[in-house]
Design an enzyme around this catalytic site. Structure first.
Site, mmCIF file in Angstrom:
data_model
loop_
_atom_site.group_PDB
_atom_site.id
_atom_site.type_symbol
_atom_site.label_atom_id
_atom_site.label_comp_id
_atom_site.label_asym_id
_atom_site.label_seq_id
_atom_site.Cartn_x
_atom_site.Cartn_y
_atom_site.Cartn_z
ATOM 1 N N ARG A 203 0.807 -1.221 0.000
ATOM 2 C CA ARG A 203 0.000 0.000 0.000
ATOM 3 C C ARG A 203 0.841 1.274 0.000
ATOM 4 N NH1 ARG A 203 -2.633 -4.004 2.616
ATOM 5 N NH2 ARG A 203 -4.878 -4.202 2.177
ATOM 6 N N HIS B 163 2.923 -12.866 -5.360
ATOM 7 C CA HIS B 163 1.833 -12.969 -4.386
ATOM 8 C C HIS B 163 1.255 -14.390 -4.327
ATOM 9 C CE1 HIS B 163 -1.480 -11.703 -1.886
ATOM 10 N NE2 HIS B 163 -1.142 -10.422 -1.984
ATOM 11 N N GLU C 299 5.214 -12.461 1.223
ATOM 12 C CA GLU C 299 5.580 -11.541 0.152
ATOM 13 C C GLU C 299 6.852 -10.777 0.523
ATOM 14 O OE1 GLU C 299 1.902 -9.201 -0.754
ATOM 15 O OE2 GLU C 299 1.091 -10.620 0.723
ATOM 16 N N ASP D 257 -1.756 -9.664 8.551
ATOM 17 C CA ASP D 257 -1.544 -8.984 7.278
ATOM 18 C C ASP D 257 -0.565 -7.855 7.578
ATOM 19 O OD1 ASP D 257 -1.611 -8.194 4.669
ATOM 20 O OD2 ASP D 257 -3.703 -7.537 4.668
ATOM 21 N N HIS E 79 -0.955 -2.512 -4.504
ATOM 22 C CA HIS E 79 -0.366 -3.424 -5.489
ATOM 23 C C HIS E 79 -0.311 -2.835 -6.892
ATOM 24 C CE1 HIS E 79 0.097 -6.306 -2.439
ATOM 25 N NE2 HIS E 79 -1.037 -6.968 -2.558
#
Length: 336
Positions: free
Chosen positions: A90, A185, A300, A242, A115
């Site tokens: 982000r 991803h 990631e 996350d 992304h």
């Protein structure tokens, strides 16, 4: 080896390339640079090796994906296996300053950019050429694509090394100052199916970048000791992650191992080595049909989220005459 995988609504063909080495099979799509399939044997003689002769390993699917192009077009949000750019993760407020200029991006995650925008690298058809033990994907992003400045010549090379280790090497050149942060991803499930709640995870990170309610970093580098974010010794991840982990090694010129994922049931082990300073752990809590929350774990490798707005974070700025380089290696093995 390549084959036609499908056709986009505008008639553009999408091809699938198959790589095989030392028992590992990987399939890559020209659409989105997607890692569509990774098949890896389990431990020899596993009780889960149904259908195989005694003592023979059973291969199973290690990443979440769709069997056809229509699945990816109908379900773009999870970014399953996709090549992410121009900026992974982000950017707060979908804007950032660069050399005194205010760069405005398309907001596609509430008020933020996620992304690379609604037509990031994951939704582009890449040129593909074979290389030794792999394929090289390349494309040119126009100046202003999704709001990012600079014409960007970019490539991602997927190769299988000894033991079937999957290496992804990213490179980029620009004709004007810009920001670049690329990743893959993939959602990993070492059991081949079902929930990943039984997987054990280790991450070599003593800190994280905590986030606000919109998942934008606050700027703090918070220690993980004594918290649920401490994966310095292996343990089950569970849901609710996350977050970007600040890798202890920092930025390196060669990949260094930073994480390990282990499935006790099959004995499969995934190792992650990278040149990047960060690792985003996403436990797939929002995966939807045909998948379920927790069916895959994303690891990631990246620079930190919102780095263009955080001068205290490692820089993601790329200038003319500089070469952006990043490498990540996914190693596969088994454990008794």
């Amino acid at each position: 080896m390549s084959e036609l995988f499908g056709t986009l609504p505008d008639g553009t063909p999408v091809h699938r390339w198959t790589l095989e080495r030392d028992g590992v099979r990987v399939r890559i799509l020209s659409y989105g640079g997607i890692v569509q399939s990774v098949q890896v044997p389990d431990r020899r003689g596993s009780e889960r090796s149904s259908g195989a002769a005694s003592g023979e390993p059973r291969s199973a699917e290690m990443v979440l994906g769709f069997p056809d192009l229509e699945g990816y077009l109908a379900h773009p949000e999870p970014f399953l296996g996709a090549l992410i750019g121009r900026y992974a993760n982000r950017i707060g407020g979908a804007r950032f300053p660069l050399d005194g200029r205010a760069c405005t991006l398309e907001p596609n995650d509430g008020p933020n950019s996620l992304h690379g925008g609604s037509r990031g690298f994951d939704k582009r058809v890449w040129d593909v050429e074979p290389v030794e033990h792999g394929v090289r994907l390349s494309r040119v992003g126009a100046d202003g694509e999704e709001g990012f400045p600079g014409r960007l010549e970019v490539s991602a090379t997927y190769t299988l090394g000894p033991g079937g280790a999957l290496r992804i090497a990213y490179e980029a050149l620009t004709d004007a100052p810009t920001v670049v942060n690329m990743t893959s991803h993939s959602y990993w499930n070492l059991a081949g199916s079902g929930n990943t709640g039984g997987h054990e995870l280790r991450i070599s990170a003593s800190r994280i970048t905590p986030v606000d309610e919109e998942l934008i970093p606050t700027g703090e580098l918070r220690k993980v000791a004594g918290t649920r974010f401490d994966f310095r010794t292996p343990r089950k991840a569970g849901p609710g992650y996350d977050h970007n982990f600040v890798l202890d090694k920092g930025v390196t010129t060669a990949p260094e191992q930073v994480a390990e994922l282990y499935d006790p049931a099959s004995g499969r082990v995934l190792t992650v080595a990278t040149t990047e300073p960060g690792l985003q752990l996403y436990t797939g809590d929002h995966l939807g049909a045909p998948f379920a929350p927790g069916d895959g774990i994303a690891l990631e490798t990246q620079h930190f989220p919102d780095s263009p707005n955080r001068p205290e974070f490692p820089s993601t700025v790329l200038r003319p005459g500089e070469l952006y380089r990043s490498q990540t290696v996914y190693g596969f093995g088994t454990r008794d």
